[in-house]
Design a protein around this motif. Structure first.
Motif, PDB file in Angstrom:
ATOM      1  N   MET A 165      11.301 -14.376 -49.421  1.00 54.51           N
ATOM      2  CA  MET A 165      10.363 -13.522 -48.670  1.00 54.51           C
ATOM      3  C   MET A 165       9.191 -13.099 -49.538  1.00 54.51           C
ATOM      4  SD  MET A 165      11.122 -12.975 -45.512  1.00 54.51           S
ATOM      5  CE  MET A 165       9.962 -11.613 -45.269  1.00 54.51           C
ATOM      6  N   ILE A 166       9.490 -12.751 -50.791  1.00 56.33           N
ATOM      7  CA  ILE A 166       8.412 -12.331 -51.691  1.00 56.33           C
ATOM      8  C   ILE A 166       7.470 -13.505 -51.951  1.00 56.33           C
ATOM      9  CG2 ILE A 166       7.898 -11.523 -54.024  1.00 56.33           C
ATOM     10  CD1 ILE A 166      10.534  -9.952 -53.933  1.00 56.33           C
ATOM     11  N   ALA A 167       8.047 -14.698 -52.125  1.00 60.99           N
ATOM     12  CA  ALA A 167       7.218 -15.883 -52.366  1.00 60.99           C
ATOM     13  C   ALA A 167       6.300 -16.140 -51.171  1.00 60.99           C
ATOM     14  CB  ALA A 167       8.111 -17.103 -52.625  1.00 60.99           C
ATOM     15  N   ILE A 168       6.824 -16.000 -49.956  1.00 59.16           N
ATOM     16  CA  ILE A 168       5.999 -16.194 -48.755  1.00 59.16           C
ATOM     17  C   ILE A 168       4.901 -15.134 -48.707  1.00 59.16           C
ATOM     18  CG2 ILE A 168       5.986 -16.085 -46.231  1.00 59.16           C
ATOM     19  CD1 ILE A 168       8.830 -17.208 -46.265  1.00 59.16           C
ATOM     20  N   ALA A 169       5.303 -13.879 -48.951  1.00 65.85           N
ATOM     21  CA  ALA A 169       4.344 -12.778 -48.838  1.00 65.85           C
ATOM     22  C   ALA A 169       3.210 -12.918 -49.846  1.00 65.85           C
ATOM     23  CB  ALA A 169       5.066 -11.442 -49.017  1.00 65.85           C
ATOM     24  N   LEU A 170       3.539 -13.347 -51.065  1.00 65.21           N
ATOM     25  CA  LEU A 170       2.516 -13.391 -52.114  1.00 65.21           C
ATOM     26  C   LEU A 170       1.833 -14.760 -52.208  1.00 65.21           C
ATOM     27  CD1 LEU A 170       4.233 -11.347 -54.978  1.00 65.21           C
ATOM     28  CD2 LEU A 170       2.616 -10.564 -53.255  1.00 65.21           C
ATOM     29  N   ALA A 171       2.211 -15.704 -51.330  1.00 63.47           N
ATOM     30  CA  ALA A 171       1.708 -17.080 -51.445  1.00 63.47           C
ATOM     31  C   ALA A 171       0.187 -17.144 -51.483  1.00 63.47           C
ATOM     32  CB  ALA A 171       2.248 -17.915 -50.275  1.00 63.47           C
ATOM     33  N   CYS A 172      -0.469 -16.422 -50.588  1.00 66.37           N
ATOM     34  CA  CYS A 172      -1.926 -16.541 -50.494  1.00 66.37           C
ATOM     35  C   CYS A 172      -2.649 -15.452 -51.278  1.00 66.37           C
ATOM     36  CB  CYS A 172      -2.351 -16.512 -49.039  1.00 66.37           C
ATOM     37  SG  CYS A 172      -1.739 -17.941 -48.140  1.00 66.37           S
ATOM     38  N   GLY A 173      -1.944 -14.808 -52.193  1.00 67.03           N
ATOM     39  CA  GLY A 173      -2.577 -13.782 -53.013  1.00 67.03           C
ATOM     40  C   GLY A 173      -3.171 -12.654 -52.194  1.00 67.03           C
ATOM     41  N   PRO A 174      -2.355 -11.959 -51.374  1.00 64.22           N
ATOM     42  CA  PRO A 174      -2.894 -10.882 -50.542  1.00 64.22           C
ATOM     43  C   PRO A 174      -3.362  -9.705 -51.393  1.00 64.22           C
ATOM     44  CG  PRO A 174      -0.510 -10.800 -50.517  1.00 64.22           C
ATOM     45  CD  PRO A 174      -0.884 -12.037 -51.281  1.00 64.22           C
ATOM     46  N   GLU A 175      -4.251  -8.892 -50.808  1.00 63.63           N
ATOM     47  CA  GLU A 175      -4.700  -7.705 -51.545  1.00 63.63           C
ATOM     48  C   GLU A 175      -3.709  -6.567 -51.396  1.00 63.63           C
ATOM     49  OE1 GLU A 175      -9.079  -7.453 -50.228  1.00 63.63           O
ATOM     50  OE2 GLU A 175      -8.123  -9.226 -49.385  1.00 63.63           O
ATOM     51  N   LEU A 176      -2.939  -6.595 -50.289  1.00 64.54           N
ATOM     52  CA  LEU A 176      -1.979  -5.521 -50.032  1.00 64.54           C
ATOM     53  C   LEU A 176      -0.641  -6.116 -49.610  1.00 64.54           C
ATOM     54  CD1 LEU A 176      -1.334  -2.468 -49.562  1.00 64.54           C
ATOM     55  CD2 LEU A 176      -2.057  -2.806 -47.196  1.00 64.54           C
ATOM     56  N   LEU A 177       0.424  -5.654 -50.265  1.00 61.02           N
ATOM     57  CA  LEU A 177       1.774  -6.056 -49.890  1.00 61.02           C
ATOM     58  C   LEU A 177       2.485  -4.840 -49.324  1.00 61.02           C
ATOM     59  CD1 LEU A 177       4.168  -8.117 -50.006  1.00 61.02           C
ATOM     60  CD2 LEU A 177       4.717  -7.144 -52.232  1.00 61.02           C
TER      61      LEU A 177
END
Lengths: 325, 321
Positions: A165-177
């Motif tokens: 899940m973390i890998a999916i969430a951070l895949a596109c380098g979001p500004e906010l998690l």
């Protein structure tokens, strides 16, 4: 100070009942700076998770946004269209949920679910995206990512799923998690690892975190500032150290006092825990005035009649209490 | 020394899982050679993560799962030879989930009165009196006796669960994660209810993964990992001088809000708990252990004394700390 990354201003969320409409979240305002870790703490039903869903543009009937602004990097997004929000989600704001098994697609290998992010948001080819998915798995320290990439969610342990899940969430380098109770379903030693991993990856990429949890200790350890919600409102917000050292709202004081602290017994001997009396009110029966008043040890007449306004505290803090100590 | 109220001697509970169609049967050693005792008036904290066997151990003590081998003795008498009803009068249990563990179609009165009737208290007014007394004791209003579980909040339901466990005046109460399903602002109310111990002459086994709670209530603590006890001792020794690396990892994993410093990285465990179906050889903790040596893979460490009443199952128990 530069403009904050996220501003939530006077947010109201309505819950439509059979006959009446309830205010599930009222007057919620906070700001998160770039790369900052901000914690939102409260018990089940206090409105913390639906605040996160509102930011993601994911409120669905019977919940709806009934007022306020959500500003991401200077741009108001509370009225954005579904298509605009789809482009935003995953790319600029990403979210991790409590239960990784229900958040992942059980019929799709995890590598494909990560690769999808690169294909949808960055126009990568599937071949290239699968290579990058393997790198992403390596970054979240999944052992032998070249094999794991073909695994289905049910083949992974809870901790491994949350890493995916973390890998999916951070895949596109979001500004906010946004992390909504990310470790509640995990064992304590695994929780510590996941929290460290999230904090480390976000710090390296400059990603801001909105951490939502019922666990004051966890949030205070990870976040710079913490806001405490009770029955749909923020009752107090302070920097993490101060919220434990000098809690100003009776609810926060009660929570801090009622936690059995590790090491406390050898320092002070076995003592009865301080209790908060009563129960969390249900949304259909929120009391008038301050919503904590039936449980508050310092209650007076004004608490029953008038909802308290915000009193500013040092360092951007605030407390919502008539008798803040 | 007083006779222990409960004595477990090399207790094992194994399950057979799988079948011919699923690639053969395997033995799951949920509880694998546990020896423990609980003295009268004592609270024993039992700590471990999900899958370590702590709930299976509790069910075995309750007589709800037959042990594979080893003995369980209550008051010096093996429970296998005891009358099931007599065991129920001695040991009772409080479950984790107050929503699932109460019968939604029974009033509180019925939930509390049925055990009394089953155990021979048939006089109507005596039953009513004892139900009312018990409700008052756990902080419920006796005039709510004819309500159903759904009319109560989670915290109140857990009070009903506690009342049900105490109504037969047992000697030992096993609390299996009694507060982890409750709202945080309610937990202290329920933990404080355990004070009834003095008044009712109870012993507890407190099963929890919340070390703050365990330290607060326990006299002695046992730490379980993959079916085995890896360390046991007085609460002070376990929390201030832990000798097993797993105990240290558990303590290091607790975010301490009052000391906002990162726990030492060396104390933290890596990876995740292995499957009980296929535990690592030697010391079960070795794949996650920061102190792993060759010996930990080849040789199972036994529980050895570190100090009086404090034992740890680690080859390096004298080096840890």
């Amino acid at each position: 100070m530069s403009t904050p990354l996220l501003t939530v201003d006077d947010l109201h969320i309505a819950l439509a009942g059979d006959k009446t409409t309830y205010g599930a979240v009222e007057k919620v305002s906070f700001e998160i700076g770039r790369g900052e870790a901000f914690g939102l703490v409260g018990e089940s039903g206090c409105g913390k998770s639906i605040t996160a869903l509102a930011i993601m543009g994911l409120l669905r009937r019977p919940l709806s946004l009934s007022g306020g602004r959500i500003v991401l990097d200077g741009e108001e997004i509370q009225d954005a269209s579904a298509a605009e929000m789809r482009r935003l989600r995953g790319k600029r704001i990403a979210m991790i949920f409590q239960e990784p098994m229900t958040a992942l697609n059980p019929l799709s290998p995890v590598g494909r679910q990560i690769a999808e992010m690169f294909v949808l948001h960055q126009g990568a080819s599937w071949n290239e995206a699968m290579d990058r998915a393997e790198d992403a798995l390596r970054q979240v320290r999944v052992p032998s990512p070249e094999r794991r990439i073909r695994d289905y969610p049910h083949q992974l342990s809870g901790g491994m799923r949350q890493r995916v899940m973390i890998a999916i969430a951070l895949a596109c380098g979001p500004e906010l998690l946004i992390a909504d109770e990310p470790t509640t379903a995990l064992d304590v030693t695994v929780q510590a690892e996941i929290i460290d991993l999230m904090a480390e990856l976000c710090a390296a990429k400059g990603t801001a975190i909105l951490m939502i949890s019922h666990d004051l200790g966890l949030v205070a350890n990870m976040c710079r500032r913490v806001a405490v919600m009770y029955a749909g409102r923020i009752v107090e917000s302070q920097v993490a150290g101060a919220i434990f050292a000098t809690p100003r709202h009776p609810y926060t004081q009660g929570l801090v006092d009622s936690l059995p602290r590790l090491g406390e017994r050898s320092r002070r001997g076995q003592q009865r825990l301080r209790e908060i009396s009563g129960v969390v009110p249900s949304i259909a029966a929120y009391p008038g005035g301050c919503r904590f008043n039936p449980r508050c040890p310092a209650v007076t007449d004004i608490c029953r009649s008038t909802a308290p306004d915000i009193t500013p505290l040092p360092a951007d803090g605030l407390v919502r209490c008539h008798h803040h100590g | 020394m007083a006779e222990p109220l409960l004595k477990l001697d090399d207790l094992a509970v194994h399950f057979t899982v799988g079948g011919a169609l699923r690639g053969g049967t395997k033995i799951l050693k949920a509880v694998d050679g546990v020896s423990l005792d609980v003295k009268p008036g004592e609270c024993l904290g039992l700590v471990g993560e999900s899958g370590c066997g702590k709930s299976t151990l509790a069910l075995a003590i309750m007589g709800l799962i037959p042990p594979t081998h080893g003995g369980i003795a209550l008051n010096g008498q093996a429970i296998s030879g005891r009358d099931r009803m007599a065991t129920a009068r001695t040991v009772q249990m409080v479950f984790q989930d107050p929503y699932a563990s109460l019968n939604p179609r029974q009033t509180v009165r019925r939930t509390l009165a049925d055990p009394l009737r089953l155990h021979g208290v048939t006089n109507r007014s005596e039953v009513d009196q004892r139900v009312a007394d018990m409700m008052a004791k756990v902080g419920l209003r006796p005039d709510h006796a004819d309500r159903y579980p759904h009319e109560f909040s989670g915290g109140q339901r857990q009070r009903i669960g506690i009342a049900r466990a105490l109504i037969l005046r047992p000697k030992l109460v096993i609390c299996d994660e009694p507060v982890s399903a409750l709202d945080v602002s309610i937990r202290a109310q329920i933990i404080n209810l355990l004070d009834l111990k003095e008044e009712m002459g109870l012993s507890y086994i407190m099963i929890s993964h919340d070390l703050g709670v365990v330290e607060h209530v326990s006299d002695r603590v046992a730490v379980m990992y993959l079916g085995r006890i890896v360390e046991q001792g007085g609460w002070q020794e376990i929390f201030e001088d832990p000798r097993h690396p797993y105990t240290r990892a558990l303590i290091a994993a607790i975010p301490d809000p009052f000391h906002l410093v990162a726990a030492s990285a060396t104390a933290k465990a890596r990876g995740e708990i292995a499957s009980a179906l296929n535990p690592p050889p030697g010391c079960h903790f070795n794949p996650r252990c920061p102190m792993k040596a060759d010996r930990c893979v080849s040789e199972v460490p036994t529980l050895e004394a570190v100090a009086a009443g404090h034992r740890a199952a680690c080859h390096f128990r004298d080096r840890v700390g």
